[in-house]
Design a protein around this motif. Structure first.
Motif, PDB file in Angstrom:
ATOM      1  N   SER A 184     135.204  61.529 -10.920  1.00 21.85           N
ATOM      2  CA  SER A 184     134.776  62.347  -9.795  1.00 21.85           C
ATOM      3  C   SER A 184     134.861  61.505  -8.525  1.00 21.85           C
ATOM      4  N   HIS A 185     136.093  61.338  -8.033  1.00 18.00           N
ATOM      5  CA  HIS A 185     136.253  60.451  -6.888  1.00 18.00           C
ATOM      6  C   HIS A 185     137.502  60.767  -6.069  1.00 18.00           C
ATOM      7  N   GLY A 186     137.462  60.304  -4.838  1.00 20.27           N
ATOM      8  CA  GLY A 186     138.624  60.436  -3.956  1.00 20.27           C
ATOM      9  C   GLY A 186     139.327  59.106  -3.767  1.00 20.27           C
ATOM     10  N   GLU A 187     138.581  58.009  -4.009  1.00 21.05           N
ATOM     11  CA  GLU A 187     139.152  56.672  -3.805  1.00 21.05           C
ATOM     12  C   GLU A 187     138.908  55.845  -5.061  1.00 21.05           C
ATOM     13  N   GLN A 213     132.872  50.943  -6.291  1.00 19.35           N
ATOM     14  CA  GLN A 213     133.535  50.603  -5.028  1.00 19.35           C
ATOM     15  C   GLN A 213     132.734  49.540  -4.284  1.00 19.35           C
ATOM     16  N   HIS A 215     132.413  58.119 -14.905  1.00 13.75           N
ATOM     17  CA  HIS A 215     130.956  58.137 -15.033  1.00 13.75           C
ATOM     18  C   HIS A 215     130.443  58.153 -16.474  1.00 13.75           C
ATOM     19  N   CYS A 263     131.448  54.420  -9.894  1.00 16.33           N
ATOM     20  CA  CYS A 263     132.095  55.196  -8.843  1.00 16.33           C
ATOM     21  C   CYS A 263     131.794  54.607  -7.458  1.00 16.33           C
ATOM     22  N   ASN A 264     130.922  55.228  -6.683  1.00 16.61           N
ATOM     23  CA  ASN A 264     130.584  54.624  -5.400  1.00 16.61           C
ATOM     24  C   ASN A 264     129.988  53.229  -5.619  1.00 16.61           C
ATOM     25  N   ASP A 306     131.080  58.483   3.240  1.00 17.57           N
ATOM     26  CA  ASP A 306     132.429  57.906   3.110  1.00 17.57           C
ATOM     27  C   ASP A 306     133.160  57.768   4.448  1.00 17.57           C
ATOM     28  N   GLY A 345     126.584  56.383  -8.183  1.00 16.26           N
ATOM     29  CA  GLY A 345     127.687  57.094  -7.537  1.00 16.26           C
ATOM     30  C   GLY A 345     127.211  57.964  -6.386  1.00 16.26           C
ATOM     31  N   GLY A 346     128.176  58.433  -5.607  1.00 15.01           N
ATOM     32  CA  GLY A 346     127.837  59.339  -4.514  1.00 15.01           C
ATOM     33  C   GLY A 346     128.709  59.128  -3.305  1.00 15.01           C
ATOM     34  N   PHE A 347     128.178  59.470  -2.183  1.00 20.93           N
ATOM     35  CA  PHE A 347     128.940  59.434  -0.925  1.00 20.93           C
ATOM     36  C   PHE A 347     128.121  58.686   0.114  1.00 20.93           C
ATOM     37  N   SER A 391     135.128  54.805   1.229  1.00 26.08           N
ATOM     38  CA  SER A 391     134.007  54.814   0.282  1.00 26.08           C
ATOM     39  C   SER A 391     133.355  53.443   0.159  1.00 26.08           C
ATOM     40  N   PHE A 393     140.480  64.579  -3.803  1.00 28.73           N
ATOM     41  CA  PHE A 393     139.303  64.255  -4.609  1.00 28.73           C
ATOM     42  C   PHE A 393     139.539  64.812  -6.003  1.00 28.73           C
TER      43      PHE A 393
HETATM   44  N1  LIG Z   1     131.245  60.106  -7.414  1.00 26.74           N
HETATM   45  C1  LIG Z   1     131.372  59.110  -6.565  1.00 26.74           C
HETATM   46  O1  LIG Z   1     130.626  58.152  -6.600  1.00 26.74           O
HETATM   47  C2  LIG Z   1     132.406  59.272  -5.483  1.00 26.74           C
HETATM   48  C3  LIG Z   1     132.695  57.994  -4.779  1.00 26.74           C
HETATM   49  C4  LIG Z   1     133.364  58.173  -3.440  1.00 26.74           C
HETATM   50  N2  LIG Z   1     132.573  58.937  -2.556  1.00 26.74           N
HETATM   51  C5  LIG Z   1     134.771  58.732  -3.621  1.00 26.74           C
HETATM   52  O2  LIG Z   1     135.015  59.854  -3.308  1.00 26.74           O
HETATM   53  O3  LIG Z   1     135.656  58.070  -4.054  1.00 26.74           O
END
Ligand SMILES: NC(=O)CC[C@H](N)C(=O)O
Length: 678
Positions: free
Chosen positions: A561-564, A499, A633, A495-496, A458, A452-454, A462, A531
């Motif tokens: 923990s995500h926006g998308e 995606q 997660h 998460c990321n 993004d 996961g992450g950004f 994402s 988010f």
């Molecule tokens: N925690 C994540 O991996 C976040 C994934 C992506 N950046 C989102 O906001 O959706």
């Protein structure tokens, strides 16, 4: 690079080693407006009373626990304006003296000393502000206490005042004063810092003594040859605590009730005639509220160091809409309201801010949910215990299967993912996209994890940049596709990473050959428009995923923990096919484990479904079950202390130290390990 240090620390320390860091903050700008010296002292007490809930030093080894606490002091002051420089000097002097008395040092900080502007001919000064941040090693994160009242039968709520003059309940600089657009002229102060140290040390003792916390572990079933124990709840959750600061005694009690979602009945004795119930409830004099099982022992311990404490009442196991808050002062009922009504008052400011970030539909749904939520019934019938001692031998890793923990610029979930796979018995490797671009192949690995992450912040949506880096590089896309199609491999994207897997076509409407040509499943923006970071229940479905085998029907907590995160499909048939093929693996669910369709809805309301995915879908796997893409997660929920709440958890499992640390999510990673070794 191998995560050898993870494996070695497992080998050396005999498994999970729950050390960490504790941090806390204190700031009292309004009190500082009244009196800079007193404000600085209240800043210290707030910082310390926020830190006290984490065990920070082994008391037996170090004589003075506070010596292990360091602080950073940040000053914002209009120091060049008339009189302000002198006030700053007073505040600094009082801070130094206070810290000297508790035996604690400042080892860093920053100041902005020109906090004033002239606008339209008028001088505007910021209030002189000190923000203290304390940090210390936390010796055992499993013993950290949170403010949610547990309502454990037999427990009592105690009010402990310390530091201030007991004849006074000063309202200056309080939240109550601000509500009436006032500042006041007499604010709380710390007259005796030794009391702060004594309370700190007593609470530290309590944290480390399970007897006082009252761990309940008792055998309930003796089935066949194996003992089955019920872990009624995670042990430190039998003890709740909160400092009294902004908002005073009443706010501390209410916040503990809101967090625990339980009823409270307290009766506060007012021993001083000149103190009114309003002063008593709203003054922000230093102190703490704790809820403990063995209150007599705690009172005795406090008496030994001359600290007064008052048993003020109890919390009871009446939840949410059924719960009442009753607050008496000297037997007179001052407040008698429904918990949910008071909580809505408290949420008003949050909702106002929410109006700028969130759509009104989601805000309304969240309000409705708060009004009816009782307690979440987590449920887990499968065993997740496994004999872990073998992974503590370094030589084991010469034979264990390999997993590549793949990250890209902007990823942030790589270490927790590595630790989950390592604990399950894998050899884990840190593999960056740059490594793969420079020719590192995936041939040696049985599994890959996309973390996961950004990635690329993004910027284009994402995982778009990450996916482009794979799709538009022939060598990398071949490498990935080869790995995907091998029959002895598995993958897990969170998460990321989830995606990314959707963008690459590893899940969804799969095709033979190059899967990277078009996307059939896409993670769209959360319906709520912001988010979302929250912990809530999900239901594991009977599905094809090799990682989730044997886990169906469990209701477990998981971090989102995500926006998308809204699963969206190129056509409605795709979702239908996924359902029919057993590829929908995890769904968001409500407190009873029901999903939207159980209520005849397309999906559950916010925040139970944090992103608005149709059919509450939270994870999808490939047609053959080897590749799993999950929005929430499991990599951040596989240890019990990572769970945001465990009050209501009742699990059947064998009990030992390791099992208490591992949450049922570890079974996923262990399933992958068993699959590789089958
Ligand atoms: N925690 C994540 O991996 C976040 C994934 C992506 N950046 C989102 O906001 O959706």
């Amino acid at each position: 690079m191998s995560y050898k240090h993870l494996m070695q620390s497992s080998a050396m320390k005999g498994g999970i080693f729950p050390v960490g860091g504790a941090v806390s903050l204190g700031e009292q700008p309004i009190k500082m407006l009244i009196n800079a010296e007193k404000g600085a002292r209240m800043c210290i007490s707030e910082t310390i009373m926020n830190l006290v809930w984490a065990p920070i030093t082994d008391l037996k080894k170090i004589a003075s626990f506070l010596k292990d606490v360091k602080m950073s002091g940040n000053w914002m002051w209009a120091a060049k304006c008339e009189g302000e420089g002198a006030r700053l000097v007073d505040a600094v002097g009082s801070l130094c003296e206070g810290l000297r008395q508790i035996g604690c040092a400042i080892d860093g900080g920053k100041d902005s000393l020109s906090m004033a502007v002239t606008a339209h001919g008028e001088l505007v000064k910021s209030p002189g502000t000190l923000v203290l941040s304390a940090y210390a090693p936390c010796t055992n994160v499993t013993k950290v206490v949170n403010p949610a009242l547990t309502a454990t039968p037999g427990s009592k709520i105690l009010w402990i005042r310390c530091g201030g003059d007991k004849n006074k309940m000063r309202l200056g600089g309080s939240a109550l004063a601000q509500v009436y657009s006032q500042i006041g002229d007499d604010c709380p102060d710390i007259e005796d810092f030794t009391e702060i140290s004594k309370v700190f040390s007593t609470v530290q003792d309590l944290l480390l003594m399970d007897k006082l916390i009252g761990t309940v572990l008792h055998p309930i079933v003796l089935a066949g040859f194996s003992f089955v124990f019920e872990i009624i709840c995670f042990r430190s959750r039998r003890f709740a605590g909160h400092d009294i600061s902004d908002g005073g005694l009443i706010t501390a009690i209410l916040e503990m009730a809101f967090a625990g979602n339980v009823a409270v009945d307290v009766n506060i004795r007012n021993t001083k005639e000149h103190i009114s119930p309003i002063d008593l409830l709203f003054a922000e004099e230093c102190g703490i509220i704790i809820e403990v099982l063995n209150s007599e022992d705690v009172i005795r311990k406090l008496e030994d160091v001359n600290i007064e404490c008052q048993v003020i009442g109890t919390a009871s196991e009446t939840y949410g809409p059924d719960a009442h808050i009753r607050i008496h002062v000297d037997d007179k009922l001052e407040i008698n309201e429904k918990l949910v009504d008071l909580r809505e008052e408290w949420e008003l400011v949050g909702d106002k801010l929410g109006e700028f970030q969130t759509n009104m539909k989601s805000l309304k749904e969240a309000k409705e949910f708060r009004g009816k939520c009782r307690k979440i019934n987590y449920k887990c019938d499968f065993e997740w215990f496994y004999e872990t001692s073998f992974i503590y031998h370094e030589q084991y890793f010469s034979t264990a299967p390999l997993v590549a923990i793949i990250r890209e610029e902007g990823s942030n979930g790589d270490r927790e993912m590595a630790s989950a796979f390592t604990l399950a018995g894998f050899q884990t490797f840190d593999v960056t996209m740059t490594d793969i671009l420079s020719g590192h192949t995936l041939d040696a690995y049985r599994g890959v994890a996309f973390v996961g992450g950004f990635s690329y912040a993004d910027v284009l949506g994402s995982a778009r940049g990450w996916a482009a880096g794979v799709m538009f590089n022939e060598q990398v896309s071949k490498q990935f596709e080869h790995f995907r199609l091998r029959t002895d491999t598995f993958s897990y994207g969170v998460c990321n990473g989830c995606q990314l897997m959707a963008q690459l076509g590893w899940i969804g409407d799969e095709r033979e050959g190059n899967a990277c040509l078009e996307t059939t499943v896409f993670l769209d923006e959360n319906e709520c428009g912001r988010f979302e970071s929250s912990f809530g229940p999900v239901k594991i479905e009977k599905c094809k995923s090799i990682m989730l085998s044997g886990m169906e029907n469990a209701i477990l907590g998981l971090w989102s923990s995500h926006g998308e995160g809204r699963f969206t499909y190129r056509s409605s048939e795709i979702l239908q096919n996924l359902r029919e093929n057993g590829q929908v693996c995890v769904r968001f669910c409500d407190d009873q484990g029901k999903i939207g369709s159980d209520h005849n809805c397309e999906n559950l309301p916010y925040p139970l479904n944090p992103n608005g995915s149709i059919d509450d879908v939270a994870a999808i796997c490939s047609r053959d079950g080897r590749h799993l893409a999950m929005m929430p997660h499991a990599d951040r929920s596989f240890l019990t202390w990572q769970w945001a709440e465990l009050n209501s958890v009742t699990w059947n499992t064998r009990f030992d130290q390791q099992t208490v640390a591992l949450s049922p999510w570890i079974r996923m990673f262990r399933n992958a390990f068993n699959w590789c070794n089958a």
